[in-house]
Design an enzyme around this catalytic site. Structure first.
Site, short mmCIF file in Angstrom:
data_model
loop_
_atom_site.label_atom_id
_atom_site.label_comp_id
_atom_site.label_asym_id
_atom_site.label_seq_id
_atom_site.Cartn_x
_atom_site.Cartn_y
_atom_site.Cartn_z
N PHE A 179 1.17 -1.52 0.06
CA PHE A 179 -0.23 -0.16 -0.39
C PHE A 179 0.95 1.35 0.23
CE2 PHE A 179 0.26 -1.04 4.62
CZ PHE A 179 1.10 0.23 5.25
N CYS A 180 -0.05 2.59 -0.32
CA CYS A 180 0.53 4.06 -0.37
C CYS A 180 -0.29 4.88 -0.01
CB CYS A 180 1.72 3.77 -1.08
SG CYS A 180 0.84 3.94 -3.09
N THR A 181 0.22 6.26 -0.03
CA THR A 181 -0.63 6.70 0.24
C THR A 181 -1.71 6.99 -0.62
OG1 THR A 181 1.17 8.49 0.63
CG2 THR A 181 -1.01 10.27 0.56
#
Length: 310
Positions: A179-181
């Protein structure tokens, strides 16, 4: 009037990106759009602001590009224009990983919707990896996530190859969830990981921001705040602004307790960067902060430095 902000990216084959730059810049300027638009052979990435009609027209212009028809955007609002000007830049990559041949438009992991994310990451057979940088993970992350502690996304491939070697040595072949922003880095990370020969690779559709907007707080597996690349600096659930501010000397987020530290001087230094800056740099920062304070006293907006890039 309220300013509308659109953040977006789209991986697609864009071979004539350099030739399109001038026309896109002229069109966006004509609409009164400000912000940043990145163009590369692998697609587009940007955050821009303007009135609602201008934002709609700008996104329509991008969606008219062959392959970009499905471009999606995340929207927010601001009382004032958050950008000083429009920048349209040519880049080798819209998010820099530095591994030639990585192509999310043709090879990517399985998208997982926010409402299904908790079930995946609580599965004992899933390894959860945060693909963001160290200054971002310091503010918050998902429960049980592995933090690579990278200073730059360029560091992620080497870290993952080492991590995979350790998994292989243990005889483990778990599902990999990342996951990331907002989705762009983990989309590219899953493409890289699949190209490395791993099949069970998943990523959070829409990123942390979509999760915080979608999943009710009583059900959340998120802990802390989420760093964002705009004037809010950090957000909590329902995307409400968090408690962090930006150190305009180094670009790192500073928590309320950090602002009580003896080395924190607004616009000039924080505890993390006090030993990194020269006297000349601090003098320039002090003058810049003086100009910001003077503009504020006149009721004007002075454009402070933007948050650092991913």
């Amino acid at each position: 009037m309220t300013v509308h902000i659109a953040a977006f990216y789209k991986f697609f084959r864009f071979p004539d990106y350099a030739e399109r730059r001038q026309a896109l810049a002229q069109r966006f300027c004509g609409l009164g759009i400000k912000g940043t638009l990145l163009l590369a052979e692998e697609g587009v990435n940007g955050t821009v602001a303007g009135n609602p009609e201008a934002i709609d027209a700008a996104l329509a212009e991008l969606r008219a590009l062959p392959g970009a028809e499905g471009l999606d955007a995340k929207f927010s609002e601001a009382a004032d224009m958050p950008f000083a000007r429009l920048k349209v830049r040519l880049k080798r990559e819209i998010v820099t990983m530095g591994v030639p041949g990585t192509d999310p438009s043709s090879l990517v992991g399985t998208y997982v919707k926010p409402q299904d994310w908790n079930a995946l990451i609580t599965d004992p057979d899933t390894v959860l990896i945060d693909t963001r940088n160290d200054y971002e993970t310091a503010l918050g992350t998902f429960e049980g996530a592995i933090d690579p502690q990278t200073e730059s996304f360029r560091d992620f491939p080497a870290w993952f190859r080492d991590f995979r070697a350790r998994l292989d040595a243990e005889g483990r072949k778990p599902k990999i969830a990342m996951f990331c922003t907002g989705g762009i880095r983990c989309e590219k990370a899953t493409s890289f990981v699949k190209a490395e020969g791993i099949d069970d690779v998943f990523h959070l559709e829409g990123g942390i921001l979509k999760y915080l907007e979608t999943v009710p707080e009583p059900e959340t597996k998120w802990r802390g705040e989420c760093y964002v690349f705009d004037e809010r600096v950090s957000v909590r659930h329902d995307l409400m602004p968090g408690d962090h501010v930006l150190c305009h000397a180094c670009g790192r987020p500073v928590a309320p307790e950090g602002r009580q530290h003896k080395d924190y001087v607004e616009g000039i230094s924080c505890a993390a960067c006090i030993g990194e800056m020269t006297d000349d740099q601090r003098a320039r920062f002090a003058e810049r902060q003086r100009q910001i304070d003077l503009a504020k006293a006149r009721g004007e907006k002075h454009m402070a430095p933007a948050p650092r890039d991913p």
